[in-house]
Design an enzyme around this catalytic site. Structure first.
Site, short mmCIF file in Angstrom:
data_model
loop_
_atom_site.label_atom_id
_atom_site.label_comp_id
_atom_site.label_asym_id
_atom_site.label_seq_id
_atom_site.Cartn_x
_atom_site.Cartn_y
_atom_site.Cartn_z
N ASP A 227 -3.35 6.88 -4.01
CA ASP A 227 -4.40 6.34 -3.15
C ASP A 227 -3.86 6.02 -1.76
OD1 ASP A 227 -6.60 6.20 -5.14
OD2 ASP A 227 -5.24 4.81 -6.13
N ARG A 228 -2.66 5.45 -1.70
CA ARG A 228 -2.06 5.14 -0.40
C ARG A 228 -1.82 6.41 0.39
NH1 ARG A 228 -1.89 4.00 3.80
NH2 ARG A 228 -0.45 2.73 5.03
#
Length: 456
Positions: free
Chosen positions: A247-248
């Site tokens: 996600d990052r």
């Protein structure tokens, strides 16, 4: 207000139960985990939105949430972080993912919740936010949002106009055509090359993420290129937790493309961001403590407050020993930067001790009028954080004497210091300990907060 960054995908509640495993069950040869702490955070697309909201002022999450306790908790956590949630109707219960971890190692994962997105035309505000987006990040977790026919039509339309980054899932739908970047990991790529996947998905670019080895990027007409992890990204030490790294990565790439960076530059920025995210504790930085056996945060009353360093070391050793982490400071007006550093520090070991400057020590360092909050009150606030196991109040300007007695395995300070600035580093190294400098959160300072209040 500018145009928003929009996250689209499946949201869930992530729960981490942490403890120690020092024995086997008498009923079966399996470890017994003595639970000590619980962390809650938004998972899936919710985590992606939360990470985006740390650097963007206008973040919208398009997802489906159930009207149950877990769904309400997710809504509250996202709203408090500044994320605007645009909801899709859901049938069933909120998906939850619970990890049981002992001394930093995952032992078991339990999934529950059968929520699925209902069909039919999406609400009108979904089309409005996607048509107004300056970039879109799709965080697919295989729960149905990206398979929704109406959502796919809107995403196809968005990809013709703005950068769309798609983070796929093995159980999810294929990306819509002409995404600017698709970011599968090695398992999701299923041994296909980035170039093969780019052609299959009709994407401008595909990047296969390789964990600590960086990423392999394929672009139209440009062949494939390997993007390595920069050496400077390897900050931190100890156990690493890769939860949330994808996600990052996707969010960093989305924001870079939204700012006009070319795709190779965006992937390089994403590799750097994801590597730093993992090295500095990962998702713990956006998790919040909760009570064992229930929802919501609350004080951990088992934390020790003392002025006797030897007593603290003895009591923590009696709890099972393990890797001891320490940090220190004045903590006069606790703020987000402090809390994040403490969460990350706790991930480096099995217990965290905060060495807290007394009132007289703070006055000597900061001058008359400080501290704003007394040592006893500062200690109680710190002890209420689930990541803190003990607080030791000391009178000296620096904590060398306490570190001689405590002998931590790791001494943590914020990245606004260098090791050369820390007179206590020699004491820590003398007992074979590590000195770790964790990145600070820009814009947070007790002194600046106090100055701003004084001006007002």
């Amino acid at each position: 207000m500018g145009r928003p960054v929009v996250i689209v995908g499946d949201c869930m509640l992530d729960i981490d139960i942490e403890g120690n495993a020092t024995r086997l069950s008498p009923e079966a040869p399996v470890p017994v985990v003595d639970a000590e702490r619980v962390w809650h955070r938004p998972g899936g697309a919710g985590l992606a939105a939360l990470l985006a909201a740390r650097v963007e002022s206008d973040v919208v999450l398009v997802t489906a949430l159930a009207a149950d306790a877990e769904g309400r908790e997710l809504s509250e956590m996202l709203g408090s972080a500044g994320v605007t949630v645009v909801g899709l109707p859901m049938a069933g219960t909120t998906p939850c993912k619970t990890r049981i971890r002992a001394t930093g190692q995952s032992m078991l994962r339990l999934d529950h919740g059968d929520g699925t997105v209902l069909g039919g035309a999406p609400p009108a505000d979904v089309a409005e936010v996607l048509d107004d987006a300056r970039a879109v990040c799709v965080a697919d977790y295989g729960r149905g949002v990206t398979a929704h026919a109406g959502i796919r039509r809107l995403l196809t339309r968005a990809a013709q106009r703005v950068p769309v980054v798609w983070d796929p899932h093995p159980r999810g739908a294929d990306p819509v055509a002409r995404c600017h970047l698709v970011t599968p990991n090695q398992a999701e790529a299923q041994r296909f090359s980035a170039e093969t996947l780019r052609g299959r998905w009709d994407a401008h670019a595909v990047c296969v993420t390789l964990g600590g080895k960086g990423a392999m990027l394929a672009t139209e007409g440009g062949g494939s290129v390997h993007v390595a992890v920069p050496a400077a990204a390897g900050v931190g030490a100890g156990r690493t937790d890769t939860c949330g790294a994808g996600d990052r990565f996707a969010i960093a790439a989305t924001l870079a493309l939204a700012d006009g960076t070319d795709v190779e530059g965006a992937v390089a920025a994403a590799v750097d961001a994801a590597s730093r995210f993992v090295a500095t504790g990962g998702a713990v930085g956006v998790s919040r403590p909760a009570r064992l056996g229930g929802h919501g945060s609350g004080p951990d009353e088992s934390a020790i407050i003392s002025r006797n360093t030897e007593e603290v070391r003895h009591r923590l050793h009696g709890r099972g020993g393990g890797r001891l982490v320490a940090t220190g400071g004045c903590f006069d007006l606790l703020h987000t930067g402090h809390v994040r550093l403490l969460h990350q520090a706790r991930q480096l070991g099995d217990a965290l001790v905060v060495l807290l400057n007394s009132d007289s020590s703070v006055r000597g360092l900061k001058g008359a009028g400080r501290p704003i909050v007394t040592a006893d009150d500062r200690a109680r606030v710190l002890a209420a954080l689930a990541c803190v196991d003990a607080v030791v109040i000391f009178d000296e300007p620096t904590p060398e004497a306490q570190l001689e007695l405590l002998r931590p395995d790791v001494w943590v300070k914020g990245g606004d210091y260098t090791e050369a600035d820390l007179v206590e580093a020699g004491v820590v190294r003398g007992h074979s300990g590590e000195v770790v400098l964790l990145p600070t959160v820009a814009g947070y300072s007790s002194s600046k907060l106090i100055a701003a209040m004084t001006e007002r």
